[in-house]
Design an enzyme around this catalytic site. Structure first.
Site, PDB file in Angstrom:
ATOM      1  N   HIS A   1       0.780  27.051  42.880  1.00 46.91           N
ATOM      2  CA  HIS A   1       1.369  27.439  44.061  1.00 46.91           C
ATOM      3  C   HIS A   1       0.981  26.791  45.263  1.00 46.91           C
ATOM      4  CE1 HIS A   1       2.502  31.758  42.037  1.00 46.91           C
ATOM      5  NE2 HIS A   1       3.421  30.905  41.564  1.00 46.91           N
TER       6      HIS A   1
ATOM      7  N   HIS B   1       6.926  38.525  38.537  1.00 45.67           N
ATOM      8  CA  HIS B   1       6.808  38.845  39.684  1.00 45.67           C
ATOM      9  C   HIS B   1       7.757  38.388  40.517  1.00 45.67           C
ATOM     10  CE1 HIS B   1       5.281  34.615  40.564  1.00 45.67           C
ATOM     11  NE2 HIS B   1       5.615  34.481  39.550  1.00 45.67           N
TER      12      HIS B   1
ATOM     13  N   TYR C   1      -5.317  36.301  36.876  1.00 48.88           N
ATOM     14  CA  TYR C   1      -3.835  36.208  36.861  1.00 48.88           C
ATOM     15  C   TYR C   1      -3.239  37.393  37.238  1.00 48.88           C
ATOM     16  CZ  TYR C   1       0.594  34.389  35.467  1.00 48.88           C
ATOM     17  OH  TYR C   1       1.967  33.779  35.634  1.00 48.88           O
TER      18      TYR C   1
ATOM     19  N   ASP D   1       5.879  35.308  32.545  1.00 43.16           N
ATOM     20  CA  ASP D   1       4.334  35.525  33.280  1.00 43.16           C
ATOM     21  C   ASP D   1       3.422  36.710  33.039  1.00 43.16           C
ATOM     22  OD1 ASP D   1       4.542  33.142  34.855  1.00 43.16           O
ATOM     23  OD2 ASP D   1       5.650  34.132  36.453  1.00 43.16           O
TER      24      ASP D   1
ATOM     25  N   GLU E   1      10.823  30.155  38.211  1.00 43.45           N
ATOM     26  CA  GLU E   1      10.114  29.479  39.059  1.00 43.45           C
ATOM     27  C   GLU E   1       9.958  28.242  38.518  1.00 43.45           C
ATOM     28  OE1 GLU E   1       6.417  31.986  39.921  1.00 43.45           O
ATOM     29  OE2 GLU E   1       6.043  30.475  41.529  1.00 43.45           O
TER      30      GLU E   1
ATOM     31  N   HIS F   1       2.390  31.470  29.836  1.00 42.64           N
ATOM     32  CA  HIS F   1       1.164  30.691  30.198  1.00 42.64           C
ATOM     33  C   HIS F   1      -0.017  31.379  29.384  1.00 42.64           C
ATOM     34  CE1 HIS F   1       2.751  29.138  33.873  1.00 42.64           C
ATOM     35  NE2 HIS F   1       3.136  30.367  34.474  1.00 42.64           N
TER      36      HIS F   1
ATOM     37  N   ASP G   1       7.804  26.342  37.557  1.00 41.44           N
ATOM     38  CA  ASP G   1       6.822  25.947  36.434  1.00 41.44           C
ATOM     39  C   ASP G   1       7.563  26.377  34.927  1.00 41.44           C
ATOM     40  OD1 ASP G   1       6.519  28.505  37.472  1.00 41.44           O
ATOM     41  OD2 ASP G   1       4.746  28.850  36.411  1.00 41.44           O
TER      42      ASP G   1
ATOM     43  N   HIS H   1      12.498  33.639  33.505  1.00 42.14           N
ATOM     44  CA  HIS H   1      12.180  33.639  34.749  1.00 42.14           C
ATOM     45  C   HIS H   1      12.298  32.225  35.341  1.00 42.14           C
ATOM     46  CE1 HIS H   1       9.424  33.634  38.364  1.00 42.14           C
ATOM     47  NE2 HIS H   1       8.396  33.287  37.726  1.00 42.14           N
TER      48      HIS H   1
HETATM   49 FE1  FEO Z   1       6.285  32.897  38.433  1.00 43.73          FE
HETATM   50 FE2  FEO Z   1       4.904  30.983  35.550  1.00 43.73          FE
HETATM   51  O1  FEO Z   1       5.954  31.261  37.231  1.00 43.73           O
END
Ligand code: FEO
Length: 396
Positions: free
Chosen positions: A23, A145, A193, A165, A81, A226, A83, A79
């Protein structure tokens, strides 16, 4: 290298050993990370999530070694995002018509990021996608999130929850499974995390995790996007989330300070001595905010029942490090924690008041108006700080 993790599920993600920040510079990742992507193969084949954009070509090329890309029938994006969605453009260049299953918010986010008119299929909680003899079921998890987030449950191979996530950690490992890595490192990274990414949304997390538990789904593994795959007692991370989301705290006090000429540091140490005298079983930790990683500090705050924040008054305000940290703490929405302010000053002396106001605005319960010291604290003032610490401990 792809790794087969069940009869029908293969990990096809990317381990990122070099990642130090996430981020932008908002989150430190001392132990790297991974972007986990999974292939689920039955009569039909689904790809769950992709990887971060810098690894897009490597990801697609390795994926093509594992499977003929044209045999991927569905892409599921839990999700979006960057990544996780970052390799979509590269992948979609190879298999442009492949349907992308995601929430309506997920489609909006993908469109907003990549400005492509791909073949989107919007799904809601309870919708299913048959792969033949086995099925994927979608469970929306908005704000865990991001607004688009969902989990995907696979009913084959004993039950696998692809949680994106949720239940993840920024933790690079070649070993892949939770029972193959250092348990204390894993626990710390999972907590860090949660504290830094999910704590803001704890009330939502508590409801959602309880909802998923109540579904009583068979669960052999939890596969986040992750870090490790939870295969040894996957319920352990669910239990931890239920604790963390319920205003978690340990018998621990965190003292965070910044100091210009050591006066505020001396106060911090004297206050810590007082707390230890009054409550020897309480773990007290001190951190200089200017010298310590901010996310490690917020993780310590997450674990604590109370926090003391100290800054010298500088330019009618607070030190840069303390001001920034207070801003982060506000965003993370810690709940049911007590707090107070302290600091040294030379003339205007409003630092302590400013910290108190910021702590209150961040949702902390102020124990009192704090303590401040003019110039360099002498032995009398340090005694007052010790007494302050003793009273602070008694007020918890
Ligand atoms: Fe919310 Fe791992 O991206």
């Amino acid at each position: 290298m792809a790794k087969k993790i069940t009869q029908r599920v293969t990990w096809v993600g990317k381990v990122d050993w070099e990642l130090t920040h996430f981020h932008g510079d908002e989150l430190s990742t001392h132990r790297g990370s991974s972007y986990n992507s999974y292939l689920v193969r039955d009569e039909k084949t689904a790809l769950i999530d992709t990887v971060w954009q810098p690894y897009d070509r490597e990801f697609v090329s390795r994926l093509a070694e594992e499977i003929d890309l044209h045999k991927i029938d569905y892409i599921v994006m839990n999700h979006n995002e960057i990544d996780h969605s970052g390799a979509l453009p590269e992948l979609m260049r190879k298999i442009p018509g492949t349907p992308i299953y995601c929430t309506a918010k997920g489609e909006a986010i993908i469109r907003g990021h990549y400005h492509e008119d791909w073949n989107f299929v919007n799904v809601k909680s309870g919708d299913t996608l048959s792969l033949g003899s086995t099925t994927l079921t979608f469970i929306e998890a908005p704000m865990l999130h991001w607004p688009d987030t969902m989990f995907t449950y696979y009913d084959g191979d004993g039950g696998v929850l692809f949680s994106n996530d949720g239940f993840g950690q920024h933790y690079a490992t070649e070993s892949l499974y939770n029972d193959c890595v250092d348990a204390s490192e894993l626990c710390y990274e999972a907590m860090k995390y949660y504290a830094n990414i999910l704590n803001t949304y704890s009330p939502i997390a508590l409801r959602k995790v309880n909802e998923v538990v109540a579904m009583n789904l068979p669960l052999a593994m939890i596969c986040p996007s992750h870090g490790v795959v939870w295969r040894d007692n996957p319920g352990q991370i669910v239990e931890r989330y239920l604790q963390w989301a319920a205003d978690y705290q340990e018998d621990r006090v965190t003292i965070v300070y910044d100091t210009m000429w050591q006066s505020t540091r001396l106060m911090a140490e004297a206050i810590a001595e007082g707390i230890r005298e009054a409550s020897p079983e309480t773990e007290v930790k001190l951190f200089n905010a200017a010298l310590t990683d901010k996310n490690d500090i917020t993780t310590e705050v997450f674990r604590s029942k109370a926090v003391l924040v100290g800054s010298p008054t500088i330019n009618y305000g607070l030190s840069y490090a303390i001001d920034g940290l207070l801003g982060m703490m506000k965003g993370l929405k810690f709940r049911k924690k007590k707090a107070a302010a302290f600091g040294s000053y030379g003339w205007s002396g409003e630092g302590t008041k400013l910290i108190s106001a910021a702590l209150q605005g961040a949702g902390f319960e102020l124990v009192d108006d704090g303590i401040r010291a003019l110039w360099v604290p002498d032995n009398d003032v340090l005694q007052q700080c010790r007494e302050y610490g003793r009273n602070f401990a008694k007020a918890l």
